[in-house]
Enzyme design. Sequence first.
Site, PDB file in Angstrom:
ATOM      1  N   CYS A   1       0.844  -1.203   0.000  1.00 52.62           N
ATOM      2  CA  CYS A   1       0.000   0.000   0.000  1.00 52.62           C
ATOM      3  C   CYS A   1       0.878   1.252   0.000  1.00 52.62           C
ATOM      4  O   CYS A   1       0.964   1.994   0.976  1.00 52.62           O
ATOM      5  CB  CYS A   1      -0.927  -0.006   1.209  1.00 52.62           C
ATOM      6  SG  CYS A   1      -2.134   1.326   1.172  1.00 52.62           S
ATOM      7  N   GLU A   2       1.591   1.442  -1.064  1.00 51.25           N
ATOM      8  CA  GLU A   2       2.403   2.608  -1.395  1.00 51.25           C
ATOM      9  C   GLU A   2       2.596   2.545  -2.908  1.00 51.25           C
ATOM     10  O   GLU A   2       2.314   1.515  -3.528  1.00 51.25           O
ATOM     11  CB  GLU A   2       3.785   2.568  -0.718  1.00 51.25           C
ATOM     12  CG  GLU A   2       3.785   2.605   0.792  1.00 51.25           C
ATOM     13  CD  GLU A   2       3.514   3.992   1.357  1.00 51.25           C
ATOM     14  OE1 GLU A   2       3.562   4.958   0.562  1.00 51.25           O
ATOM     15  OE2 GLU A   2       3.262   4.097   2.571  1.00 51.25           O
TER      16      GLU A   2
END
Length: 404
Positions: free
Chosen positions: A332-333
Site C-alpha cells: 500500500c504505497e
Amino acid sequence: MSLKLSTKQLISIANEFGTPVYVYHAEKIEEQFKKLKEAFKNSNSKFFYACKALTNINILKWMKQIGASLDCVSINEVMLGLRAGFEPKDILFTPNCVDFEEIEAGKNLGVNLNIDNISILEQFGNRYAHSYPVCIRLNPHIMAGGNYKISTGHVDSKFGISIHQLRHIERIVKTTNLNVTGLHMHTGSEIKDVNVFIEGLEVMFEIARHFQNLEFIDLGSGFKVPYQHDDPETDVNQLGAKVAEAFAAYEKETGRKLQIWFEPGKYLVSEAGYFVVKANVVKQTTATVFAGVNSGFNHLIRPMFYEAFHRIENITNPKGAERIYTVVGNICETDTFAWDRKLNEVREGDFLVFFNAGAYGFEMSSNFNSRLKPAEVLVKDGEPKLIRKPDVFEDLLRNQIEVL
C-alpha cells in the site's frame, strides 16, 4: 558460455517451494569468482566477498569453499562469517558511524580492522598503540558509480577520512605509535570505467609513502554487472592488467611489495540470483495495463530505492504475444518494479522472474505492511535446497511483547 538456470528449473522451484521465492545458483557464483582470480592472476591479490549483498549462512559457507575471504560492515556480519568458518585473518571489518565498542568487539575477535573516522582512529591509537594493526579508509574525492546514491568517494560522502586530512592522520599515527598496515578506498558501485580504479590507485600509491609498515592497498569494489542484454560491464581483465602493471612499476620505483585487496559483492552474487513471483491480477485502466504480483518493494526495494533496472520475463507464457505492462507490487504505497515494460502476455497465475536478484534483494527485505518474507533456495549441482523457510504469521509477533 555463462552459467544460468533454465526456465524449467525456475518453474519447478516455484511449484515446489511456492512464490515469491529467491533462487541462487552456486556454480554461477563460483564462475564469477574464478573470473576475478584469472583477471588478477599477475597481481598478489586477495578478494573479500562484501557480504552485505547477501548474508545467508549457506552463501557465506559457499564463498569460503570456493576460496573467498569476507568483507563485513557490522559486528553481526563478522560473527556470521566466523560461524560460517572464516578465519579472523580472512575477515575485513569496515564499519561506519559505529560506537567504539563495536570496533573493540572486532579487535577482540581478531579480524582486520578498517577505520574511517579520525575520532575512532585516535581513540584506537591511544588505547592499543602499536599492539594491533589497522587499515585506514580514505575518501579520495573521486566521483564514481552509477548514480549519486551509490557513490561513496565524493566530497560529500560520509565514508572515509578525507585525503586532505592526511596531516592529521600522520599526527595521530606518530603520537600514538599506531600500526597502519593497510590503506583502503571505495568510490562507489556500477563503475564502468576501469581508469577510475587506476586514478584511485595512484592516489593511494602517493599516500602509501607516508606509512612504512604498509602491507596492502584495498581498492574496494564497484565492478559493474550487466542488467540488460546489451549492458556494459567492468572489464576486469583490462583492469587486472593495468593493476599488475601499476604495482610492478611501484615496486620497481620504491622496492616495496604490496598486496592488492578487492571487495566484490554484487559482482559475485547479482547474476546468480533470481526472484520468482506470481501474477495476481492483470488490471487495465484508461491509461495503463498493470501486472500486479504477489510481492512488493518489501521484498525487492532496488527499483523504488535506486531506480534500478531488473530484466523481467514471463516464464510460464514465453511465447505469448508481447504487450506493454507496468509491473507493480501488493504494497500500500507506490510500489512499481517496472514502468511500461514489454512482456509476453501476462495471465493471472503466470510466474514472472526478475533477473540479477542475488544482490541487495532479500538482504534489504522487510515486513512492511505486515507482509511475510519469502523463502530462499540454493541450486548446487542441479539440486535445489531450501536455505531459508518463508515467514509464517507467528514470525511477525516473534519479538513483540504483548502488555495490553
